[in-house]
Design a protein around this motif. Structure first.
Motif, PDB file in Angstrom:
ATOM      1  N   ASP A   1      51.690  48.719  40.833  1.00  0.00           N
ATOM      2  CA  ASP A   1      50.601  49.158  41.709  1.00  0.00           C
ATOM      3  C   ASP A   1      49.709  50.168  40.996  1.00  0.00           C
ATOM      4  O   ASP A   1      48.490  50.112  41.113  1.00  0.00           O
ATOM      5  CB  ASP A   1      51.148  49.776  42.993  1.00  0.00           C
TER       6      ASP A   1
ATOM      7  N   LYS B   1      47.579  48.328  38.537  1.00  0.00           N
ATOM      8  CA  LYS B   1      46.517  47.596  39.239  1.00  0.00           C
ATOM      9  C   LYS B   1      45.406  48.527  39.695  1.00  0.00           C
ATOM     10  O   LYS B   1      44.228  48.168  39.648  1.00  0.00           O
ATOM     11  CB  LYS B   1      47.088  46.835  40.429  1.00  0.00           C
TER      12      LYS B   1
ATOM     13  N   GLU C   1      46.219  41.054  42.330  1.00  0.00           N
ATOM     14  CA  GLU C   1      46.916  41.286  43.593  1.00  0.00           C
ATOM     15  C   GLU C   1      46.944  40.043  44.487  1.00  0.00           C
ATOM     16  O   GLU C   1      47.972  39.707  45.059  1.00  0.00           O
ATOM     17  CB  GLU C   1      46.252  42.441  44.347  1.00  0.00           C
ATOM     18  N   ARG C   2      45.802  39.364  44.628  1.00  0.00           N
ATOM     19  CA  ARG C   2      45.692  38.287  45.607  1.00  0.00           C
ATOM     20  C   ARG C   2      45.456  36.907  45.011  1.00  0.00           C
ATOM     21  O   ARG C   2      45.561  35.913  45.709  1.00  0.00           O
ATOM     22  CB  ARG C   2      44.539  38.589  46.574  1.00  0.00           C
TER      23      ARG C   2
ATOM     24  N   THR D   1      41.314  33.989  45.682  1.00  0.00           N
ATOM     25  CA  THR D   1      41.081  33.740  47.103  1.00  0.00           C
ATOM     26  C   THR D   1      39.695  34.259  47.478  1.00  0.00           C
ATOM     27  O   THR D   1      38.921  34.679  46.627  1.00  0.00           O
ATOM     28  CB  THR D   1      42.150  34.450  47.955  1.00  0.00           C
TER      29      THR D   1
ATOM     30  N   ASP E   1      39.077  36.994  48.935  1.00  0.00           N
ATOM     31  CA  ASP E   1      39.006  38.417  48.598  1.00  0.00           C
ATOM     32  C   ASP E   1      38.456  38.627  47.185  1.00  0.00           C
ATOM     33  O   ASP E   1      37.676  39.547  46.955  1.00  0.00           O
ATOM     34  CB  ASP E   1      40.386  39.067  48.703  1.00  0.00           C
TER      35      ASP E   1
ATOM     36  N   TYR F   1      41.081  49.032  48.381  1.00  0.00           N
ATOM     37  CA  TYR F   1      41.529  48.664  49.726  1.00  0.00           C
ATOM     38  C   TYR F   1      42.489  47.477  49.672  1.00  0.00           C
ATOM     39  O   TYR F   1      43.542  47.491  50.311  1.00  0.00           O
ATOM     40  CB  TYR F   1      40.310  48.345  50.610  1.00  0.00           C
ATOM     41  N   ILE F   2      42.135  46.464  48.924  1.00  0.00           N
ATOM     42  CA  ILE F   2      42.986  45.264  48.821  1.00  0.00           C
ATOM     43  C   ILE F   2      44.329  45.607  48.179  1.00  0.00           C
ATOM     44  O   ILE F   2      45.387  45.193  48.649  1.00  0.00           O
ATOM     45  CB  ILE F   2      42.262  44.149  48.019  1.00  0.00           C
ATOM     46  N   ILE F   3      44.303  46.395  47.118  1.00  0.00           N
ATOM     47  CA  ILE F   3      45.556  46.737  46.423  1.00  0.00           C
ATOM     48  C   ILE F   3      46.452  47.590  47.310  1.00  0.00           C
ATOM     49  O   ILE F   3      47.668  47.373  47.365  1.00  0.00           O
ATOM     50  CB  ILE F   3      45.246  47.425  45.078  1.00  0.00           C
TER      51      ILE F   3
ATOM     52  N   LYS G   1      46.403  47.743  50.595  1.00  0.00           N
ATOM     53  CA  LYS G   1      46.780  47.059  51.832  1.00  0.00           C
ATOM     54  C   LYS G   1      47.934  46.088  51.611  1.00  0.00           C
ATOM     55  O   LYS G   1      48.833  45.984  52.443  1.00  0.00           O
ATOM     56  CB  LYS G   1      45.571  46.296  52.388  1.00  0.00           C
ATOM     57  N   TYR G   2      47.930  45.353  50.490  1.00  0.00           N
ATOM     58  CA  TYR G   2      48.938  44.328  50.271  1.00  0.00           C
ATOM     59  C   TYR G   2      50.014  44.789  49.340  1.00  0.00           C
ATOM     60  O   TYR G   2      49.979  45.610  48.585  1.00  0.00           O
ATOM     61  CB  TYR G   2      48.288  43.053  49.726  1.00  0.00           C
TER      62      TYR G   2
END
Length: 57
Positions: free
Chosen positions: A7, A10, A25-26, A29, A31, A52-54, A56-57
């Motif tokens: 994390d 990232k 991370e995703r 997609t 995102d 935010y994406i990193i 959140k998931y």
């Protein structure tokens, strides 16, 4: 949920190149494509979205 070493890596990558952080991370997609668009429109919105994406998931 505690942060792991991946994390932190990232997050550093997301600050340097936001779409790459989201991709790691995703994957490829919606995102990722939203982040590419935000980064083209402005570097700061791309960074904020990637973080935010990193986080959140």
């Amino acid at each position: 949920m505690p942060f792991t070493a991946s994390d932190i890596c990232k997050i550093i990558i997301a600050i340097i190149l936001p779409p790459l952080g989201v991709f790691l991370e995703r994957g490829c997609t919606a995102d990722f494509w939203i982040n590419v668009l935000l980064t083209i429109l402005g570097y700061l919105p791309g960074i904020l979205h990637a973080l935010y994406i990193i986080l959140k998931y």
